[in-house]
Motif scaffolding. Structure first.
Motif, mmCIF file in Angstrom:
data_model
loop_
_atom_site.group_PDB
_atom_site.id
_atom_site.type_symbol
_atom_site.label_atom_id
_atom_site.label_comp_id
_atom_site.label_asym_id
_atom_site.label_seq_id
_atom_site.Cartn_x
_atom_site.Cartn_y
_atom_site.Cartn_z
ATOM 1 N N GLY A 10 -23.705 -60.002 46.666
ATOM 2 C CA GLY A 10 -23.497 -61.349 46.137
ATOM 3 C C GLY A 10 -23.125 -61.337 44.664
ATOM 4 N N LEU A 11 -23.767 -60.460 43.893
ATOM 5 C CA LEU A 11 -23.428 -60.355 42.475
ATOM 6 C C LEU A 11 -22.000 -59.848 42.284
ATOM 7 N N LEU A 12 -21.605 -58.896 43.116
ATOM 8 C CA LEU A 12 -20.214 -58.426 43.041
ATOM 9 C C LEU A 12 -19.233 -59.501 43.481
ATOM 10 N N GLU A 13 -19.674 -60.386 44.365
ATOM 11 C CA GLU A 13 -18.801 -61.505 44.745
ATOM 12 C C GLU A 13 -18.527 -62.394 43.534
ATOM 13 N N ILE A 14 -19.546 -62.598 42.711
ATOM 14 C CA ILE A 14 -19.355 -63.381 41.489
ATOM 15 C C ILE A 14 -18.346 -62.676 40.586
ATOM 16 N N VAL A 15 -18.480 -61.366 40.452
ATOM 17 C CA VAL A 15 -17.560 -60.596 39.605
ATOM 18 C C VAL A 15 -16.128 -60.763 40.084
ATOM 19 N N TRP A 16 -15.908 -60.609 41.391
ATOM 20 C CA TRP A 16 -14.501 -60.693 41.840
ATOM 21 C C TRP A 16 -13.974 -62.118 41.829
ATOM 22 N N GLY A 56 -25.656 -64.551 60.412
ATOM 23 C CA GLY A 56 -25.717 -65.908 59.872
ATOM 24 C C GLY A 56 -26.506 -65.974 58.577
ATOM 25 N N THR A 57 -27.626 -65.298 58.543
ATOM 26 C CA THR A 57 -28.453 -65.265 57.338
ATOM 27 C C THR A 57 -27.750 -64.511 56.226
ATOM 28 N N ALA A 58 -27.290 -63.301 56.523
ATOM 29 C CA ALA A 58 -26.682 -62.453 55.488
ATOM 30 C C ALA A 58 -25.435 -63.112 54.899
ATOM 31 N N TYR A 59 -24.580 -63.625 55.748
ATOM 32 C CA TYR A 59 -23.353 -64.239 55.249
ATOM 33 C C TYR A 59 -23.668 -65.482 54.428
ATOM 34 N N GLY A 60 -24.590 -66.295 54.914
ATOM 35 C CA GLY A 60 -24.974 -67.496 54.185
ATOM 36 C C GLY A 60 -25.547 -67.183 52.811
ATOM 37 N N VAL A 61 -26.401 -66.189 52.732
ATOM 38 C CA VAL A 61 -26.988 -65.802 51.445
ATOM 39 C C VAL A 61 -25.914 -65.226 50.538
ATOM 40 N N TRP A 62 -25.042 -64.375 51.079
ATOM 41 C CA TRP A 62 -23.973 -63.758 50.291
ATOM 42 C C TRP A 62 -23.063 -64.824 49.682
ATOM 43 N N VAL A 63 -22.630 -65.746 50.511
ATOM 44 C CA VAL A 63 -21.762 -66.822 50.027
ATOM 45 C C VAL A 63 -22.511 -67.707 49.031
#
Length: 106
Positions: A10-16, A56-63
């Motif tokens: 999730g933190l890397l998602e913020i970076v990209w 569902g949990t992992a994707y929701g938390v990641w997003v």
């Protein structure tokens, strides 16, 4: 360990997501390379977390991590406006992330 992978993803998602702004349509080399590396790392860590966490949990938390982090970074880095509705919306996303985490035993 899966939750750690998921938070890092999730933190890397913020970076990209923020990196996309700096690539200027992938016309700038260094920001483009950083953004692409963050994308690959984020997806790799998400896939590692999915070995044991429900999709569902992992994707929701990641997003959710990406959404909240990118919204905050937009305010800090790009001076985007903060409205009461935006704050309430961010709080609701955080509550949703917490709810998903609490509902998952892994």
């Amino acid at each position: 360990m899966s939750w750690l992978y998921l938070v890092l993803a999730g933190l890397l998602e913020i970076v990209w997501a923020i990196g996309l702004k700096y690539t200027e349509g992938f016309s700038r080399l260094v920001p483009s390379l950083v953004t692409l590396a963050a994308m690959v790392g984020s997806f790799y860590l998400l896939s590692a977390a999915l070995r044991t966490l429900p999709i569902g949990t992992a994707y929701g938390v990641w997003v959710g991590i990406g959404t909240v982090g990118t919204a905050i970074a937009g305010v800090v880095l790009f001076h985007e406006t903060v409205t009461p509705l935006k704050l309430v919306s961010i709080i609701l996303v955080v509550a949703g992330i917490a709810g998903l985490k609490l509902s998952t035993a892994a």
